[in-house]
Design a protein around this motif. Structure first.
Motif, PDB file in Angstrom:
ATOM      1  N   HIS A   1      -8.770  -5.204  -9.767  1.00 30.49           N
ATOM      2  CA  HIS A   1      -7.799  -3.725  -9.514  1.00 30.49           C
ATOM      3  C   HIS A   1      -8.049  -3.223  -7.950  1.00 30.49           C
ATOM      4  O   HIS A   1      -7.534  -2.822  -7.321  1.00 30.49           O
ATOM      5  CB  HIS A   1      -7.973  -2.922 -10.692  1.00 30.49           C
ATOM      6  N   ARG A   2      -9.661  -3.366  -7.950  1.00 27.70           N
ATOM      7  CA  ARG A   2     -10.213  -2.615  -6.799  1.00 27.70           C
ATOM      8  C   ARG A   2      -9.938  -3.345  -5.679  1.00 27.70           C
ATOM      9  O   ARG A   2      -9.360  -2.675  -4.644  1.00 27.70           O
ATOM     10  CB  ARG A   2     -11.867  -2.592  -6.934  1.00 27.70           C
ATOM     11  N   ARG A   3      -9.745  -4.617  -5.759  1.00 24.98           N
ATOM     12  CA  ARG A   3      -9.594  -5.413  -4.436  1.00 24.98           C
ATOM     13  C   ARG A   3      -8.038  -5.537  -4.133  1.00 24.98           C
ATOM     14  O   ARG A   3      -7.600  -5.612  -3.068  1.00 24.98           O
ATOM     15  CB  ARG A   3      -9.962  -6.991  -4.684  1.00 24.98           C
TER      16      ARG A   3
ATOM     17  N   GLY B   1      -5.712  -3.306  -5.225  1.00 23.58           N
ATOM     18  CA  GLY B   1      -5.087  -1.834  -5.158  1.00 23.58           C
ATOM     19  C   GLY B   1      -3.760  -1.630  -5.624  1.00 23.58           C
ATOM     20  O   GLY B   1      -2.943  -0.648  -5.303  1.00 23.58           O
ATOM     21  N   THR B   2      -3.235  -2.536  -6.299  1.00 26.66           N
ATOM     22  CA  THR B   2      -2.063  -2.129  -7.184  1.00 26.66           C
ATOM     23  C   THR B   2      -1.915  -1.467  -8.410  1.00 26.66           C
ATOM     24  O   THR B   2      -2.989  -1.164  -8.786  1.00 26.66           O
ATOM     25  CB  THR B   2      -1.779  -3.772  -7.641  1.00 26.66           C
ATOM     26  N   THR B   3      -0.873  -0.665  -8.430  1.00 28.04           N
ATOM     27  CA  THR B   3      -0.940   0.089  -9.804  1.00 28.04           C
ATOM     28  C   THR B   3      -0.905  -0.558 -10.871  1.00 28.04           C
ATOM     29  O   THR B   3      -0.195  -1.525 -11.082  1.00 28.04           O
ATOM     30  CB  THR B   3       0.493   1.012  -9.850  1.00 28.04           C
TER      31      THR B   3
ATOM     32  N   SER C   1       0.698  -1.155   0.009  1.00 19.55           N
ATOM     33  CA  SER C   1      -0.139  -0.058  -0.071  1.00 19.55           C
ATOM     34  C   SER C   1       0.841   1.359  -0.003  1.00 19.55           C
ATOM     35  O   SER C   1       0.328   2.348  -0.171  1.00 19.55           O
ATOM     36  CB  SER C   1      -0.992  -0.089   1.048  1.00 19.55           C
TER      37      SER C   1
ATOM     38  N   GLY D   1      -1.729   3.029  -6.991  1.00 22.05           N
ATOM     39  CA  GLY D   1      -2.990   2.409  -7.086  1.00 22.05           C
ATOM     40  C   GLY D   1      -3.932   2.640  -8.074  1.00 22.05           C
ATOM     41  O   GLY D   1      -5.180   2.352  -8.322  1.00 22.05           O
TER      42      GLY D   1
END
Lengths: 334, 281
Positions: free
Chosen positions: A187-189, A191-193, A6, A36
């Motif tokens: 992607h939402r779950r 949170g990686t760029t 994060s 993110g």
């Protein structure tokens, strides 16, 4: 559940260029990618988007400029040390390994304990809903399933950045829409760029936080899908993302989206019509109709109207007036 | 009757004469050899029993297998490096390398064997040069021993190793290696865990090819071994032409034939398996 890095994952691309001999593939690109973020590099083939992605991944050297992760330059870090996940075009799964071995590969080469790998792989397979296929070989899976294995494999070692090179290119149209939703959800779950390369404007619009429109190795425009669609800065941006009419006026060129135009039979609309002319052709698409319109000045315009709004059916050859709201026509830069 | 008529395509009638000719001319002599091995000089398994009682026969047997194994390992190792270099260099260099490889393919085995004698023999180019430079006082015995046989055989077999490996390596999707690096694997890890397993079918194919071809080698051991390294093919010819023990020769030939057939069977099993796990990405 999945814990992303994060505090990591912002990427800085500073004045990056790439020359192959004398050919300039990428020309002085500057980009600031937030942690993110779902950023899409959008452009036709030959626009340099894949070259830029390969430089970020470390498979291509940068000719000039610098790429940094969280402020620290990574230009001299080899690909295997960058810790970026990547989903390749065509997936590039290991054909001799099972799904489980494919997904656990990154942890296995890092010599993590067997139990940890097992647990992590189970978690990833659950995320992409492939638990029951864990012991199959990639050759025994469908295209969509292979795509999800590639995604799980790239995310398994919790990379701060995930690079996706046209990951939906090999799928058929219907499956593509489905996978777009899944991808956005993942992607939402996690949170990686995500840095996503595509030439498909629909994919770009539906998934991205921001889109970078590229042409001939340079950035044409950067912005949210909304900004790019509503306020394109030039003809290329307006024409590549969605459709657009271009109105040449004495003070410059204006872009006008076909669906923002209202069309009425001559003299029946309220107020002063913006343009008048005749209907050349009407093409019926079910939910909407596409009308080709020729103005009295000889300008050709495309008008898209919802079928349900076409209360007084228009006919080919009929004269009509065009109306649009103030601000619907966007003035473009020279 | 109907079933037979259905399965017999009229086309078979056209090729039948040739088929029968091949069977008569090919299977006939082979059966004759097998027949000889159990009837000459007297009926029974006496020739086969010799395998267990004759020390010299056993020694020749193991010498042959040892030389064939070392030849196989040596040429596959060298062939693998050459094929790897060919796949991963520029197109222009690759066509040069392929030409050189094919040229050595076309040169007669006799010429190639004798040129090793000129190079590495007692008064050969290498020994002369080393002596002239004062590096050695006695010529090094490269030839007329097992080392000489191995050098000659490995050299001859390298093109046979390169070609199957080349085909295998060219069919690989190199993005898979990129993916391995991207997932954090070092070059060595990528080679051991991805590249090598994916080229295993090529390694097996070229190994079996070379081993089987080596078993029948005659000229190279005879010339470069200087009569000191007796391999099975040369021994068979001695039995046929000198001592006239046709039964022993037939027994050895039969053993080789069945050995090769068994290996081909294993190979066909393995290659089919490889198509299952390596066929599609």
């Amino acid at each position: 559940m999945f814990e992303a890095n994060s505090d990591k994952g912002s990427l800085q691309v500073r004045n990056v260029s790439k020359y192959f001999g004398t050919f300039c593939a990428v020309d002085g690109i500057d980009l600031e990618i937030q942690r993110g973020e779902f950023l899409t590099l959008l452009g036709p083939s030959g626009s340099g988007k894949t070259t830029l992605l390969m430089m970020i991944a470390g498979f291509l050297d940068i000719t000039t400029g610098d790429i940094a992760l969280d402020g620290n330059s990574i230009s001299d870090v080899p690909a295997e040390k960058r810790n970026f996940g990547m989903v390749f075009q065509g997936y590039a799964l290991f054909p001799h390994m099972t799904v489980r071995e494919n997904v656990g590969y990154a942890l296995s080469v890092r010599k993590r304990p067997e139990s940890e790998i097992r647990e992590k792989v189970n978690e990833m397979l659950d995320l992409v809903q492939l638990t029951e296929f864990a012991d199959r070989k990639p050759g025994q899976l469908s295209g969509g399933q292979q795509q999800r294995v590639a995604l799980a494999r790239a995310l398994c070692f919790e990379p701060p950045v995930l690079l996706l090179d046209e990951p939906l290119g090999a799928l058929d149209k219907k499956l593509r829409v489905e996978v777009q939703d899944q991808l956005k959800d993942i992607h939402r779950r996690v949170g990686t760029t995500f840095i996503y390369v595509t030439h498909d404007q629909e994919e770009a619009l539906s998934m991205s936080d921001r889109i970078v429109i590229m042409r001939d190795g340079a950035v044409e425009q950067v912005g949210t899908p909304y900004e790019l669609y509503e306020k394109p800065i030039n003809e290329f941006a307006a024409g590549f993302l969605g459709k657009s009419n271009f109105l040449h006026r004495s003070d410059g060129v204006y872009a006008l989206r076909p669906e923002k135009i209202d069309i009425r039979p001559s003299g029946t609309g309220e107020g002063e019509p913006r343009l008048s002319g005749t209907i050349q052709s009407i093409t019926y698409f079910g939910s909407m109709q596409r009308i080709m319109f020729l103005t009295t000045d000889g300008e050709e315009l495309e008008v898209d109207i919802d079928s349900w709004r076409n209360r007084d059916p228009l006919a080919e050859g009929q004269s009509a007036d065009l109306f649009w709201d103030k601000g619907a026509a966007v003035k473009l830069e020279e | 009757m109907n079933a037979i008529r259905k399965s017999l395509h009229p086309g078979w009638l056209l090729v039948a004469p040739f088929l029968l000719l091949v069977i008569a001319l090919y299977l006939g002599p082979i059966l004759n050899i097998l027949w000889l091995s159990v009837t000459d000089p007297e009926p029974g398994m006496g020739n086969y029993r010799k395998l267990f009682v004759s020390d010299s026969l056993l020694r020749i047997f193991w010498t042959t297998i040892r030389i064939c194994l070392i030849t196989t390992v040596g040429s596959v190792l060298l062939g693998y490096s050459i094929a790897y270099a060919m796949v991963h260099c520029h197109q222009k260099q690759k066509s040069y390398m392929l030409t050189l490889l094919l040229v050595s393919f076309w040169i007669s085995i006799l010429v190639r064997t004798f040129s090793w004698l000129m190079l590495l023999g007692h008064r050969g180019l290498v020994n002369n040069a080393l002596e002239g430079m004062g590096v050695i006082s006695e010529p090094i015995a490269f030839m007329r021993n097992e080392l000489g046989v191995l050098i000659g055989m490995i050299h001859y077999m390298i093109p046979y190793a390169v070609l199957p490996l080349l085909v295998n390596m060219q069919s690989l999707d190199m993005r898979v290696m990129d993916a391995s690096r991207n997932l954090g694997a070092s070059g060595q890890q990528t080679f051991m865990r991805v590249y090598l397993p994916l080229t295993l079918p090529g390694i097996v194919a070229s190994s079996l090819l070379i081993f089987i071809l080596s078993l029948g080698f005659y000229v190279t051991p005879a010339v470069l071994g200087g009569g000191k390294v007796l391999m099975i093919a040369e021994y068979i010819s001695v039995q046929l032409l000198v001592t006239l023990k046709w039964g022993t020769a037939a027994m050895l030939a039969g053993l080789m034939l069945f050995g090769v057939l068994a290996m081909l069977y294993i190979m066909s099993r393995f290659m089919k398996l490889s198509a299952v796990f390596g066929g599609s990405a």
